[in-house]
Write a protein that holds these residues in place. Structure first.
Motif, PDB file in Angstrom:
ATOM      1  N   ARG A 107       0.986  -1.370   0.029  1.00 48.69           N
ATOM      2  CA  ARG A 107      -0.082  -0.126   0.023  1.00 48.69           C
ATOM      3  C   ARG A 107       0.978   1.346  -0.086  1.00 48.69           C
ATOM      4  O   ARG A 107       0.611   2.138  -0.751  1.00 48.69           O
ATOM      5  CB  ARG A 107      -0.987   0.035   1.348  1.00 48.69           C
ATOM      6  CG  ARG A 107      -1.991   1.115   1.227  1.00 48.69           C
ATOM      7  CD  ARG A 107      -2.859   1.114   2.417  1.00 48.69           C
ATOM      8  NE  ARG A 107      -3.592  -0.144   2.658  1.00 48.69           N
ATOM      9  CZ  ARG A 107      -4.456  -0.531   1.780  1.00 48.69           C
ATOM     10  NH1 ARG A 107      -5.042   0.341   0.785  1.00 48.69           N
ATOM     11  NH2 ARG A 107      -5.110  -1.904   1.918  1.00 48.69           N
ATOM     12  N   SER A 108       2.160   1.209   0.806  1.00 51.17           N
ATOM     13  CA  SER A 108       2.813   2.495   0.855  1.00 51.17           C
ATOM     14  C   SER A 108       3.808   2.387  -0.542  1.00 51.17           C
ATOM     15  O   SER A 108       4.501   3.597  -0.481  1.00 51.17           O
ATOM     16  CB  SER A 108       3.630   2.623   2.215  1.00 51.17           C
ATOM     17  OG  SER A 108       4.274   1.218   2.346  1.00 51.17           O
ATOM     18  N   ARG A 109       3.805   1.534  -1.148  1.00 49.17           N
ATOM     19  CA  ARG A 109       4.862   1.354  -2.408  1.00 49.17           C
ATOM     20  C   ARG A 109       6.232   1.433  -1.819  1.00 49.17           C
ATOM     21  O   ARG A 109       7.231   2.083  -2.792  1.00 49.17           O
ATOM     22  CB  ARG A 109       4.466   2.566  -3.213  1.00 49.17           C
ATOM     23  CG  ARG A 109       3.041   2.335  -4.138  1.00 49.17           C
ATOM     24  CD  ARG A 109       2.799   3.062  -5.092  1.00 49.17           C
ATOM     25  NE  ARG A 109       3.117   4.404  -4.782  1.00 49.17           N
ATOM     26  CZ  ARG A 109       2.568   5.607  -5.306  1.00 49.17           C
ATOM     27  NH1 ARG A 109       1.705   5.449  -6.174  1.00 49.17           N
ATOM     28  NH2 ARG A 109       2.944   6.768  -5.107  1.00 49.17           N
ATOM     29  N   THR A 110       6.708   0.851  -0.761  1.00 47.48           N
ATOM     30  CA  THR A 110       7.856   1.013  -0.228  1.00 47.48           C
ATOM     31  C   THR A 110       8.656  -0.446  -0.377  1.00 47.48           C
ATOM     32  O   THR A 110       9.737  -0.829  -0.459  1.00 47.48           O
ATOM     33  CB  THR A 110       8.151   1.284   1.118  1.00 47.48           C
ATOM     34  OG1 THR A 110       7.271   0.461   1.866  1.00 47.48           O
ATOM     35  CG2 THR A 110       7.580   2.866   1.031  1.00 47.48           C
ATOM     36  N   LEU A 111       7.455  -1.514  -0.667  1.00 47.63           N
ATOM     37  CA  LEU A 111       8.007  -2.839  -0.744  1.00 47.63           C
ATOM     38  C   LEU A 111       7.598  -3.454  -2.325  1.00 47.63           C
ATOM     39  O   LEU A 111       6.545  -2.993  -2.607  1.00 47.63           O
ATOM     40  CB  LEU A 111       7.536  -3.875   0.207  1.00 47.63           C
ATOM     41  CG  LEU A 111       7.959  -3.336   1.584  1.00 47.63           C
ATOM     42  CD1 LEU A 111       6.849  -4.304   2.372  1.00 47.63           C
ATOM     43  CD2 LEU A 111       9.297  -3.592   1.874  1.00 47.63           C
ATOM     44  N   LEU A 112       8.467  -3.971  -2.940  1.00 45.29           N
ATOM     45  CA  LEU A 112       8.091  -4.759  -4.252  1.00 45.29           C
ATOM     46  C   LEU A 112       8.531  -6.066  -4.587  1.00 45.29           C
ATOM     47  O   LEU A 112       9.557  -6.470  -3.688  1.00 45.29           O
ATOM     48  CB  LEU A 112       8.747  -3.863  -5.576  1.00 45.29           C
ATOM     49  CG  LEU A 112       8.886  -4.438  -6.633  1.00 45.29           C
ATOM     50  CD1 LEU A 112       8.551  -3.342  -7.682  1.00 45.29           C
ATOM     51  CD2 LEU A 112      10.157  -4.951  -7.155  1.00 45.29           C
ATOM     52  N   LYS A 113       7.627  -7.132  -4.692  1.00 47.11           N
ATOM     53  CA  LYS A 113       7.957  -8.409  -5.082  1.00 47.11           C
ATOM     54  C   LYS A 113       7.746  -8.754  -6.427  1.00 47.11           C
ATOM     55  O   LYS A 113       6.532  -8.197  -7.205  1.00 47.11           O
ATOM     56  CB  LYS A 113       7.061  -9.473  -4.234  1.00 47.11           C
ATOM     57  CG  LYS A 113       7.558  -9.377  -2.820  1.00 47.11           C
ATOM     58  CD  LYS A 113       6.737 -10.314  -1.693  1.00 47.11           C
ATOM     59  CE  LYS A 113       7.203 -10.366  -0.397  1.00 47.11           C
ATOM     60  NZ  LYS A 113       6.705 -11.418   0.209  1.00 47.11           N
ATOM     61  N   LEU A 114       8.487  -9.520  -7.136  1.00 47.75           N
ATOM     62  CA  LEU A 114       8.264 -10.308  -8.229  1.00 47.75           C
ATOM     63  C   LEU A 114       8.271 -11.603  -8.141  1.00 47.75           C
ATOM     64  O   LEU A 114       9.201 -12.474  -7.685  1.00 47.75           O
ATOM     65  CB  LEU A 114       9.289  -9.760  -9.275  1.00 47.75           C
ATOM     66  CG  LEU A 114       9.417  -8.167  -9.694  1.00 47.75           C
ATOM     67  CD1 LEU A 114      10.483  -7.772  -9.010  1.00 47.75           C
ATOM     68  CD2 LEU A 114       9.991  -8.248 -11.282  1.00 47.75           C
TER      69      LEU A 114
END
Length: 113
Positions: A49-56
């Motif tokens: 939600r806060s766009r500080t974590l990303l997963k692929l």
């Protein structure tokens, strides 16, 4: 082994995701919320939600691979997705991961079979 390149298809999951989800939880989101198969070889991109974590999430021969990046400062800015679908191109993914925001760009027409 890191094996992502421009030859893969990338899909940005539209909603914010609880980053406590791992392989099975993310596969469930893909199966239940989209019409895609997580083991298809496509790469699925998730943001919190806060766009500080990303997963692929990516299927390679023999199993799933999960790439994870946490920002200590700043946020990921997802690309604007024109039209239907959440497919993003390799250059857009790289710009998002590297934190580069293009204010204005023009995509020149290229031949594509």
């Amino acid at each position: 082994m890191l094996s992502l390149s421009s030859s893969h298809s990338y899909y940005l999951y539209a909603a914010a995701v609880d980053m406590r989800k791992s392989f099975d939880g993310l596969c469930g989101l893909i199966r239940n919320q989209t019409d895609k198969n997580p083991a298809s070889g496509e790469v699925f991109v998730f943001l919190n939600r806060s766009r500080t974590l990303l997963k692929l999430l990516h299927w390679e021969h023999g199993g799933f691979v999960l790439y994870y990046k946490r920002l200590e400062q700043g946020t990921f800015t997802p690309p604007l997705l024109p039209g239907a679908g959440n497919r993003i191109r390799w250059p857009e993914l790289v710009l998002m991961i590297e934190g580069i925001q293009v204010e204005r760009s023009i995509q020149k027409l290229r031949y594509g079979p």
